[in-house]
Design a protein around this motif. Sequence first.
Motif, PDB file in Angstrom:
ATOM      1  N   VAL A  43     -83.016  67.454 -14.571  1.00 34.47           N
ATOM      2  CA  VAL A  43     -84.266  67.604 -13.831  1.00 34.47           C
ATOM      3  C   VAL A  43     -85.429  66.984 -14.584  1.00 34.47           C
ATOM      4  CG1 VAL A  43     -85.942  69.306 -12.981  1.00 34.47           C
ATOM      5  CG2 VAL A  43     -83.501  69.639 -12.544  1.00 34.47           C
ATOM      6  N   ASP A  44     -85.472  67.137 -15.920  1.00 29.29           N
ATOM      7  CA  ASP A  44     -86.597  66.563 -16.654  1.00 29.29           C
ATOM      8  C   ASP A  44     -86.632  65.045 -16.533  1.00 29.29           C
ATOM      9  OD1 ASP A  44     -84.310  66.241 -18.156  1.00 29.29           O
ATOM     10  OD2 ASP A  44     -85.181  66.923 -20.040  1.00 29.29           O
ATOM     11  N   SER A  45     -85.472  64.402 -16.461  1.00 30.89           N
ATOM     12  CA  SER A  45     -85.429  62.953 -16.269  1.00 30.89           C
ATOM     13  C   SER A  45     -85.894  62.566 -14.876  1.00 30.89           C
ATOM     14  CB  SER A  45     -84.014  62.430 -16.502  1.00 30.89           C
ATOM     15  OG  SER A  45     -83.575  62.703 -17.823  1.00 30.89           O
ATOM     16  N   LEU A  46     -85.495  63.354 -13.875  1.00 32.90           N
ATOM     17  CA  LEU A  46     -85.894  63.053 -12.507  1.00 32.90           C
ATOM     18  C   LEU A  46     -87.395  63.255 -12.292  1.00 32.90           C
ATOM     19  CD1 LEU A  46     -82.907  64.597 -10.510  1.00 32.90           C
ATOM     20  CD2 LEU A  46     -83.483  62.174 -10.739  1.00 32.90           C
ATOM     21  N   ARG A  47     -87.978  64.238 -12.972  1.00 32.23           N
ATOM     22  CA  ARG A  47     -89.433  64.428 -12.855  1.00 32.23           C
ATOM     23  C   ARG A  47     -90.185  63.178 -13.310  1.00 32.23           C
ATOM     24  NH1 ARG A  47     -88.792  69.599 -15.606  1.00 32.23           N
ATOM     25  NH2 ARG A  47     -88.475  71.253 -14.066  1.00 32.23           N
ATOM     26  N   LYS A  48     -89.695  62.538 -14.357  1.00 34.45           N
ATOM     27  CA  LYS A  48     -90.353  61.329 -14.855  1.00 34.45           C
ATOM     28  C   LYS A  48     -90.212  60.178 -13.861  1.00 34.45           C
ATOM     29  CE  LYS A  48     -89.505  62.617 -19.678  1.00 34.45           C
ATOM     30  NZ  LYS A  48     -88.742  62.296 -20.916  1.00 34.45           N
ATOM     31  N   LEU A  49     -89.059  60.114 -13.189  1.00 36.84           N
ATOM     32  CA  LEU A  49     -88.847  59.055 -12.210  1.00 36.84           C
ATOM     33  C   LEU A  49     -89.601  59.309 -10.915  1.00 36.84           C
ATOM     34  CD1 LEU A  49     -84.978  58.478 -12.589  1.00 36.84           C
ATOM     35  CD2 LEU A  49     -86.795  56.882 -13.244  1.00 36.84           C
ATOM     36  N   VAL A 106     -71.420  67.843  -6.279  1.00 39.34           N
ATOM     37  CA  VAL A 106     -71.199  67.634  -4.843  1.00 39.34           C
ATOM     38  C   VAL A 106     -70.069  66.631  -4.602  1.00 39.34           C
ATOM     39  CG1 VAL A 106     -73.606  68.139  -4.262  1.00 39.34           C
ATOM     40  CG2 VAL A 106     -72.936  65.789  -4.734  1.00 39.34           C
ATOM     41  N   SER A 107     -69.411  66.788  -3.467  1.00 42.00           N
ATOM     42  CA  SER A 107     -68.389  65.816  -3.081  1.00 42.00           C
ATOM     43  C   SER A 107     -68.996  64.451  -2.787  1.00 42.00           C
ATOM     44  CB  SER A 107     -67.626  66.299  -1.844  1.00 42.00           C
ATOM     45  OG  SER A 107     -66.857  67.437  -2.137  1.00 42.00           O
ATOM     46  N   GLU A 108     -70.186  64.450  -2.202  1.00 38.39           N
ATOM     47  CA  GLU A 108     -70.907  63.201  -2.007  1.00 38.39           C
ATOM     48  C   GLU A 108     -72.400  63.471  -2.061  1.00 38.39           C
ATOM     49  OE1 GLU A 108     -70.899  61.877   2.500  1.00 38.39           O
ATOM     50  OE2 GLU A 108     -68.874  62.497   1.938  1.00 38.39           O
ATOM     51  N   PRO A 109     -73.189  62.497  -2.509  1.00 39.23           N
ATOM     52  CA  PRO A 109     -74.623  62.718  -2.690  1.00 39.23           C
ATOM     53  C   PRO A 109     -75.303  63.255  -1.441  1.00 39.23           C
ATOM     54  CG  PRO A 109     -73.974  60.660  -3.718  1.00 39.23           C
ATOM     55  CD  PRO A 109     -72.778  61.152  -2.955  1.00 39.23           C
ATOM     56  N   PRO A 156     -83.235  57.503  -5.893  1.00 39.20           N
ATOM     57  CA  PRO A 156     -82.800  56.687  -7.040  1.00 39.20           C
ATOM     58  C   PRO A 156     -82.700  57.512  -8.319  1.00 39.20           C
ATOM     59  CG  PRO A 156     -84.472  55.519  -5.774  1.00 39.20           C
ATOM     60  CD  PRO A 156     -84.419  56.922  -5.217  1.00 39.20           C
ATOM     61  N   GLY A 157     -81.594  57.331  -9.014  1.00 39.51           N
ATOM     62  CA  GLY A 157     -81.380  57.992 -10.293  1.00 39.51           C
ATOM     63  C   GLY A 157     -80.909  59.422 -10.210  1.00 39.51           C
ATOM     64  N   ALA A 158     -80.689  59.946  -8.987  1.00 40.33           N
ATOM     65  CA  ALA A 158     -80.408  61.372  -8.839  1.00 40.33           C
ATOM     66  C   ALA A 158     -78.944  61.732  -9.036  1.00 40.33           C
ATOM     67  CB  ALA A 158     -80.874  61.863  -7.470  1.00 40.33           C
ATOM     68  N   TRP A 159     -78.019  60.799  -8.786  1.00 41.22           N
ATOM     69  CA  TRP A 159     -76.612  61.154  -8.719  1.00 41.22           C
ATOM     70  C   TRP A 159     -75.770  60.292  -9.656  1.00 41.22           C
ATOM     71  CZ3 TRP A 159     -76.129  65.588  -6.401  1.00 41.22           C
ATOM     72  CH2 TRP A 159     -77.060  65.935  -5.413  1.00 41.22           C
ATOM     73  N   ASN A 160     -74.770  60.940 -10.250  1.00 43.42           N
ATOM     74  CA  ASN A 160     -73.862  60.287 -11.192  1.00 43.42           C
ATOM     75  C   ASN A 160     -72.433  60.667 -10.834  1.00 43.42           C
ATOM     76  OD1 ASN A 160     -76.152  59.741 -13.383  1.00 43.42           O
ATOM     77  ND2 ASN A 160     -76.288  61.886 -12.742  1.00 43.42           N
ATOM     78  N   GLU A 161     -71.539  59.690 -10.850  1.00 40.52           N
ATOM     79  CA  GLU A 161     -70.147  59.968 -10.514  1.00 40.52           C
ATOM     80  C   GLU A 161     -69.455  60.677 -11.670  1.00 40.52           C
ATOM     81  OE1 GLU A 161     -66.307  57.726  -8.477  1.00 40.52           O
ATOM     82  OE2 GLU A 161     -67.900  56.542  -9.424  1.00 40.52           O
ATOM     83  N   VAL A 162     -68.721  61.729 -11.340  1.00 40.95           N
ATOM     84  CA  VAL A 162     -67.872  62.387 -12.342  1.00 40.95           C
ATOM     85  C   VAL A 162     -66.721  61.438 -12.653  1.00 40.95           C
ATOM     86  CG1 VAL A 162     -66.366  64.346 -12.810  1.00 40.95           C
ATOM     87  CG2 VAL A 162     -68.499  64.683 -11.514  1.00 40.95           C
TER      88      VAL A 162
END
Length: 278
Positions: free
Chosen positions: A217-223, A241-244, A249-255
């Motif tokens: 969350v702290d990274s997303l606040r900056k973006l 989540v199974s899908e975003p 932008p920048g919110a989701w990362n693949e496991v």
Amino acid sequence: MCRWLAYSGTPMLLDTILYKPAHSLIDQSLHSKLGVETTNGDGFGVGWYAHENSDTPALLRDVGPAWNNRNLRELADHVRSPLFFAHIRASTGTAVQQTNCHPFRHGRWMWMHNGSVAGFHAMRRDLTLLVDPALYSEIEGTTDSETMFYLALTFGLEEDPPGAVARMVGVIERVGHEHGVEFPMQMTVAVSDGTTVWAFRYSSQGASRSLFYSSRVDSLRKLHPDMLFLQEVSDETRLVVSEPLGDLPGAWNEVPESSFGVVQPGADAIHPFTPVAA
């Protein structure tokens, strides 16, 4: 197959996560983008821990589709929780009935699954006979997902979740190979004790169903400093989540393939996942 999400963090109305995002889980029940099926209408379930009592999660499960369920809509507007699971089901062959809807519960533990055990109907007897007799009577449904849960409980889920899931997968792969199934396991799994969430992504073939986690969350606040939602939640808040749920932008990362993540108080972590041969 299915779609699911796990939320952990600042106590939040279920509506905020289930309905409001652009590509919410409710939207995915009709318009999944990354699932095997576009529509996931063979039942749904929500499980949540009350803020003042995280010992036993509450469950709401139904056989109808999530997109038009008035009880789910009513509950989502009034229930607030720091940790909840939500699941929409597309059956892989077992009956559409309430006891087959996720999440599954044992004591303080919740479990949900996307994927399948290939050849499960032929293997079901062998697998269920491996469940601890003290747990066997708690199995209510007929799904591979619930059998996976009770095998994991048998193999020590309450003491060592990653080890228990590794042993569960190892046993299913062994039994599957004995039945001539080349690639027995396909899974993304979430499990929680009310404090920590473990999320697993694995398949015997090395081509697992999609799974994503939200950025810090702290990274997303900056973006995105103008996003009110990010100002209202703690740095500990995380979604798997199974899908975003949207295209921020920048919110989701693949496991990564063959790995598991741990969402917990303090630093979260991702580790490699390897089944334990049994």
